[in-house]
Design a protein around this motif. Sequence first.
Motif, short mmCIF file in Angstrom:
data_model
loop_
_atom_site.label_atom_id
_atom_site.label_comp_id
_atom_site.label_asym_id
_atom_site.label_seq_id
_atom_site.Cartn_x
_atom_site.Cartn_y
_atom_site.Cartn_z
N GLU A 1 0.96 -1.24 0.15
CA GLU A 1 -0.10 -0.02 -0.08
C GLU A 1 0.95 1.12 -0.03
N VAL A 2 0.44 2.44 -0.72
CA VAL A 2 1.21 3.45 -0.60
C VAL A 2 0.24 4.61 -0.24
N VAL A 3 0.69 5.42 0.61
CA VAL A 3 -0.36 6.71 1.05
C VAL A 3 0.12 7.72 0.39
N LEU A 4 -0.87 8.33 -0.45
CA LEU A 4 -0.97 9.20 -1.32
C LEU A 4 -1.39 10.69 -0.46
N PRO A 5 -0.62 11.63 -0.61
CA PRO A 5 -0.95 12.96 0.06
C PRO A 5 -2.39 13.41 -0.37
N ALA A 6 -3.16 14.13 0.41
CA ALA A 6 -4.24 14.70 0.26
C ALA A 6 -4.08 15.87 -0.74
N ARG A 7 -4.66 16.18 -1.71
CA ARG A 7 -4.50 17.19 -2.59
C ARG A 7 -4.99 18.77 -1.95
N SER A 8 -4.51 19.60 -2.15
CA SER A 8 -5.08 20.83 -1.56
C SER A 8 -6.00 21.45 -2.52
N GLY A 9 -6.97 22.18 -2.02
CA GLY A 9 -8.00 22.83 -2.78
C GLY A 9 -7.58 23.51 -4.06
N ALA A 10 -6.65 24.42 -3.86
CA ALA A 10 -6.02 25.31 -4.93
C ALA A 10 -5.32 24.50 -6.03
N ARG A 11 -4.75 23.30 -5.62
CA ARG A 11 -4.17 22.29 -6.67
C ARG A 11 -5.25 21.69 -7.34
N MET B 1 -8.39 20.87 -12.29
CA MET B 1 -9.46 20.90 -13.05
C MET B 1 -9.40 22.07 -14.31
N GLU B 2 -8.98 23.11 -14.08
CA GLU B 2 -9.08 24.14 -15.14
C GLU B 2 -7.94 23.77 -16.15
N ARG C 1 4.90 22.15 -20.36
CA ARG C 1 5.17 23.36 -20.14
C ARG C 1 4.17 24.34 -19.73
N THR C 2 2.97 24.18 -20.19
CA THR C 2 1.70 25.11 -20.08
C THR C 2 1.36 24.92 -18.64
N TYR C 3 1.25 23.51 -18.36
CA TYR C 3 0.71 22.96 -17.03
C TYR C 3 1.72 23.57 -15.99
N VAL C 4 2.94 23.65 -16.17
CA VAL C 4 4.07 23.94 -15.11
C VAL C 4 3.90 25.64 -15.23
N ALA C 5 3.44 26.39 -16.00
CA ALA C 5 3.30 27.58 -16.21
C ALA C 5 1.82 28.22 -16.08
N TRP C 6 1.00 27.17 -15.70
CA TRP C 6 -0.33 27.52 -15.76
C TRP C 6 -0.74 28.71 -14.91
N PRO C 7 -0.22 29.07 -13.76
CA PRO C 7 -0.91 30.35 -13.13
C PRO C 7 -0.47 31.66 -13.92
N ARG C 8 0.77 31.61 -14.64
CA ARG C 8 0.77 32.73 -15.63
C ARG C 8 0.14 32.60 -16.89
#
Length: 197
Positions: free
Chosen positions: A16-26, A31-32, A68-75
């Motif tokens: 089993e692997v414990v995956l971290p919970a994802r933050s709401g912003a992430r 989704m965007e 590359r677009t995902y990495v720079a998504w906020p911009r």
Amino acid sequence: MTTTGGFVAPIGDSDEVVLPARSGARTQRDMEFTAFMVDAESTLSRTAWLLCGDVHRAEELVQHALVRTYVAWPRAREGDPLAYARRVLANARIDNWRRYRREHLTEPHELPSGEHASAERGHAERDALVRALLQLSPQRRRVLVLRYLLDLPERQVADELGLSLGAVKSAASRGLTHLRLILGDEMTTAGTLKEER
């Protein structure tokens, strides 16, 4: 079974692997970007194929542009994300061209198919267009693809490629002239590439 700060994902019978919970912003960002990717992938694929003329290389360019677009998504999402992705795609194509400086033209039967009616004629025209585009300089090819095949305004092409408006007009004019010499007037006047009125 849930744990604090994440959830358990079974891998095998006992692993089993414990995956971290994802933050709401992430999650919102993901989704965007997923919605953007679904809308933009076909446009980027067509652009990449027109820039390089090879289905497999086009797929790699699209993947690179999306990463590359995902990495720079906020911009990227502050402006026009599709324009950002197209610019990454065009720059990646130039980098790839500089690295290898060889083109492998695709056989007509390997080209992406459009509609089945008049498929052979469509393949022949696309093949001729791609072969002709590959004979142009990278800058002229990018300008023609963005300006005429993607139908972007000259100002947007200039902004995406980091060129002046005059450079875009000059590259488009000279590129069309060169294409007419390569293809003959029948294809360019038949609607493959139309000069702006």
